[in-house]
Write a protein that holds these residues in place. Structure first.
Motif, PDB file in Angstrom:
ATOM      1  N   PHE A 153      74.995  11.007 -20.334  1.00 30.37           N
ATOM      2  CA  PHE A 153      74.642  12.399 -20.605  1.00 30.37           C
ATOM      3  C   PHE A 153      74.714  12.707 -22.097  1.00 30.37           C
ATOM      4  CE2 PHE A 153      75.299  17.055 -20.433  1.00 30.37           C
ATOM      5  CZ  PHE A 153      74.160  17.389 -19.714  1.00 30.37           C
ATOM      6  N   ARG A 154      75.735  12.189 -22.782  1.00 34.83           N
ATOM      7  CA  ARG A 154      75.843  12.396 -24.236  1.00 34.83           C
ATOM      8  C   ARG A 154      74.641  11.793 -24.952  1.00 34.83           C
ATOM      9  NH1 ARG A 154      81.321  11.447 -23.360  1.00 34.83           N
ATOM     10  NH2 ARG A 154      81.077   9.256 -23.898  1.00 34.83           N
ATOM     11  N   ALA A 155      74.234  10.589 -24.539  1.00 35.31           N
ATOM     12  CA  ALA A 155      73.084   9.941 -25.167  1.00 35.31           C
ATOM     13  C   ALA A 155      71.822  10.767 -24.956  1.00 35.31           C
ATOM     14  CB  ALA A 155      72.895   8.529 -24.607  1.00 35.31           C
ATOM     15  N   LEU A 156      71.631  11.303 -23.757  1.00 34.05           N
ATOM     16  CA  LEU A 156      70.437  12.095 -23.474  1.00 34.05           C
ATOM     17  C   LEU A 156      70.474  13.442 -24.190  1.00 34.05           C
ATOM     18  CD1 LEU A 156      70.045  11.213 -19.709  1.00 34.05           C
ATOM     19  CD2 LEU A 156      68.623  10.426 -21.612  1.00 34.05           C
ATOM     20  N   LEU A 157      71.654  14.034 -24.311  1.00 34.71           N
ATOM     21  CA  LEU A 157      71.772  15.269 -25.093  1.00 34.71           C
ATOM     22  C   LEU A 157      71.371  15.014 -26.544  1.00 34.71           C
ATOM     23  CD1 LEU A 157      75.073  17.063 -23.961  1.00 34.71           C
ATOM     24  CD2 LEU A 157      72.728  17.864 -23.694  1.00 34.71           C
ATOM     25  N   ASP A 158      71.840  13.913 -27.104  1.00 38.69           N
ATOM     26  CA  ASP A 158      71.466  13.564 -28.483  1.00 38.69           C
ATOM     27  C   ASP A 158      69.961  13.351 -28.595  1.00 38.69           C
ATOM     28  OD1 ASP A 158      74.034  13.743 -29.434  1.00 38.69           O
ATOM     29  OD2 ASP A 158      74.400  11.582 -29.483  1.00 38.69           O
ATOM     30  N   ALA A 159      69.388  12.680 -27.611  1.00 37.85           N
ATOM     31  CA  ALA A 159      67.949  12.396 -27.648  1.00 37.85           C
ATOM     32  C   ALA A 159      67.131  13.680 -27.658  1.00 37.85           C
ATOM     33  CB  ALA A 159      67.553  11.517 -26.462  1.00 37.85           C
ATOM     34  N   PHE A 160      67.579  14.696 -26.932  1.00 36.91           N
ATOM     35  CA  PHE A 160      66.840  15.956 -26.915  1.00 36.91           C
ATOM     36  C   PHE A 160      67.204  16.858 -28.089  1.00 36.91           C
ATOM     37  CE2 PHE A 160      65.521  14.872 -22.639  1.00 36.91           C
ATOM     38  CZ  PHE A 160      64.228  15.383 -22.631  1.00 36.91           C
ATOM     39  N   ALA A 161      68.452  16.807 -28.536  1.00 34.12           N
ATOM     40  CA  ALA A 161      68.849  17.624 -29.685  1.00 34.12           C
ATOM     41  C   ALA A 161      68.162  17.157 -30.959  1.00 34.12           C
ATOM     42  CB  ALA A 161      70.368  17.587 -29.854  1.00 34.12           C
ATOM     43  N   TYR A 162      67.930  15.853 -31.049  1.00 36.74           N
ATOM     44  CA  TYR A 162      67.280  15.264 -32.226  1.00 36.74           C
ATOM     45  C   TYR A 162      65.998  14.566 -31.775  1.00 36.74           C
ATOM     46  CZ  TYR A 162      71.908  16.187 -34.060  1.00 36.74           C
ATOM     47  OH  TYR A 162      73.083  16.801 -34.414  1.00 36.74           O
ATOM     48  N   ALA A 163      65.035  15.369 -31.363  1.00 36.24           N
ATOM     49  CA  ALA A 163      63.786  14.836 -30.822  1.00 36.24           C
ATOM     50  C   ALA A 163      63.143  13.864 -31.798  1.00 36.24           C
ATOM     51  CB  ALA A 163      62.820  15.981 -30.534  1.00 36.24           C
ATOM     52  N   GLY A 164      62.633  12.769 -31.251  1.00 39.79           N
ATOM     53  CA  GLY A 164      61.949  11.772 -32.066  1.00 39.79           C
ATOM     54  C   GLY A 164      62.838  10.662 -32.572  1.00 39.79           C
TER      55      GLY A 164
END
Length: 197
Positions: free
Chosen positions: A21-32
């Motif tokens: 979940f932390r990894a996916l939150l980072d992926a969406f918080a920092y798109a691209g």
């Protein structure tokens, strides 16, 4: 498929789901930006580790999941049902999550739910497995979570994918979101991101 044939999920469900979940939150918080999913999994083919981690982290009994036909015909459907409790739906428009492993042959984005005016969160999230997150045509992304712009080069998408994305982006705050997965890495593409080819 019998229980003896079933591939395992998370060894430590709480800790690994939190890490995913932390990894996916980072992926969406920092798109691209490429985010590594640092988990050890042995998922059923054709899922790679990142795709399997998304499924185990986000899918649950309240999230109907659509699988592309080739994936639905294999052991993945049973694996997802067993480990997440998600219902597998036949119609893409009914899904909250969609699993696409053959990105080049994926259905049009318009076939998935974009949410409702009062409930834009009732849209679909597509999890698209691609051959590379760095070796495709260069695109420029701008929007929330991006400082200025970022270049992203995802390989294996349909030729008209980014034109479809323009139409999806224009629906904001409605629209689908996308997670691109490859190996142990993901890139988040929220609906609010504009992509220039």
């Amino acid at each position: 498929m019998t229980l003896a044939d079933l591939k395992p999920g998370f060894a430590d469900a709480v800790f690994e789901a939190q890490a995913g979940f932390r990894a996916l939150l980072d992926a969406f918080a920092y798109a691209g930006r490429i985010t590594t999913v640092d988990l050890n999994l042995d998922p059923p083919a054709p899922l790679d580790v990142a795709m399997a981690a998304v499924a185990l982290t986000l899918f649950d009994f309240d999230t109907p999941v659509w699988l592309e036909p080739a994936v639905a015909a294999g052991s993945v459907a049973g694996w997802i049902r067993f480990h997440s409790g998600s219902a597998i739906v036949a119609a893409a428009g009914e899904a909250q999550f969609a699993v696409v492993c053959d990105a080049a042959a994926m259905p049009a984005l318009t076939g998935f739910s974009v949410g409702e005016d009062r409930y834009p969160d009732r849209s679909a999230t597509l999890v698209i497995q691609v051959p590379s997150l760095t070796d495709g045509p260069v695109t420029r992304w701008t929007g929330p979570g991006i400082d200025g712009s970022i270049e992203v080069a995802i390989a294996g998408l349909p030729d008209d994918f980014w034109a479809q994305w323009d139409d999806n982006h224009a629906l904001y705050p409605l629209g689908i979101d996308v997670i691109f997965a490859c190996g142990r890495e993901v890139i988040g593409l929220p609906r609010g991101i504009k992509v220039e080819v």
